[in-house]
Design an enzyme around this catalytic site. Sequence first.
Site, mmCIF file in Angstrom:
data_model
loop_
_atom_site.group_PDB
_atom_site.id
_atom_site.type_symbol
_atom_site.label_atom_id
_atom_site.label_comp_id
_atom_site.label_asym_id
_atom_site.label_seq_id
_atom_site.Cartn_x
_atom_site.Cartn_y
_atom_site.Cartn_z
ATOM 1 N N CYS A 114 2.687 5.494 -0.914
ATOM 2 C CA CYS A 114 3.632 4.413 -0.635
ATOM 3 C C CYS A 114 4.997 4.920 -0.178
ATOM 4 C CB CYS A 114 3.787 3.520 -1.863
ATOM 5 S SG CYS A 114 2.243 2.746 -2.390
ATOM 6 N N HIS A 255 10.029 -0.406 -0.464
ATOM 7 C CA HIS A 255 8.574 -0.526 -0.473
ATOM 8 C C HIS A 255 8.204 -1.771 -1.268
ATOM 9 C CE1 HIS A 255 4.422 -0.014 -1.350
ATOM 10 N NE2 HIS A 255 4.621 0.403 -2.596
ATOM 11 N N ASN A 285 1.046 -5.464 -1.736
ATOM 12 C CA ASN A 285 1.446 -4.073 -1.558
ATOM 13 C C ASN A 285 0.571 -3.442 -0.481
ATOM 14 O OD1 ASN A 285 1.775 -1.289 -1.751
ATOM 15 N ND2 ASN A 285 1.846 -1.255 -3.981
#
Length: 330
Positions: A114, A255, A285
């Site tokens: 990520c 993020h 996500n």
Amino acid sequence: MQNLGIAITGSGSAVPETSLHNEELSQLVETSDEWISTRTGIRQRRLALPTESLSSLAAAASRQAIASAGITASDIDLILLATSTPDDLFGTATKIQAELGANKAVAFDLTAACSGFVFGLVTAAQFIRTGVYQNVLLIGADILSRWVDWQDRRTCVLFGDGAGAVVLQANSSDRLLGFALKSDGTQNHYLNLAYQGTAKEILPNVKITQGTYQPVTMNGKEVYRFAAQKVPEIIDKALFEAQLTVDQIDWLLLHQANQRILDTVAQRLNIPAHKVISNLANYGNTSAASIPLALDEAVREGKIKPNDIIATSGFGAGLTWGAAIFQWGR
């Protein structure tokens, strides 16, 4: 070589058409829209069909980014693909290069989960600053729906699929104002998409391991604790390098992991909610795709304007985390 400035001159994004809403997830696992949305901020996520590939999503996002930068694929010198879920473990960036017709571009994959987009941004910047390349295509893309356990409500509710891309170009003024990157392998076990081999005897007394991977596993409490502490710290460090204060930030672009993390980081930095970019509710996500996907949407919606100062941070498996401060446009 003369050090050159860097500008992010174009953006693009692509997501699968298929949506999976929280209500539909309740048919798979013991959960509800209320349970998911209050704990994560997510209401739906996009899922790639079996016929869709990471490279096709990445190429679609890349075409938009190249067009918005006002260049052509043949102008690209380097393609960096940040991903943890390639079509091919040997690398997918070259497949995207072929799809785009970017014939002169060097292409390779970069894996930092990520944090991948931020790590890729800093990596791309070094090639430009040192005069090696002039035009770099940076892509963040992941299809994590193929790597979650759809019976594990701790993880299957979180992830979605998508791709985002930006074009970085040499520029007379440097628009990448500051950055900082960190890693801590001692905490690797908190978030994994781990190798899981099966022992196999191929000849008498000759054993090998047949490779595969286990689904994503995560210790949510520890990941939250890590992000809440480390992300504000590293943004402060990047701001110090940029010789800027928090008050000079126009947008906080994190993020898109969990709305609670976004809110906590903003509060600890004293950044008001109206400066926080979030599209988590619609996409979940998307790992390395989340920052460029949210960036592109904000640009196309007219939120982010030329010369806006953006503080961005990626954080996740590794554990890895990083921050970059940049001005949008030339």
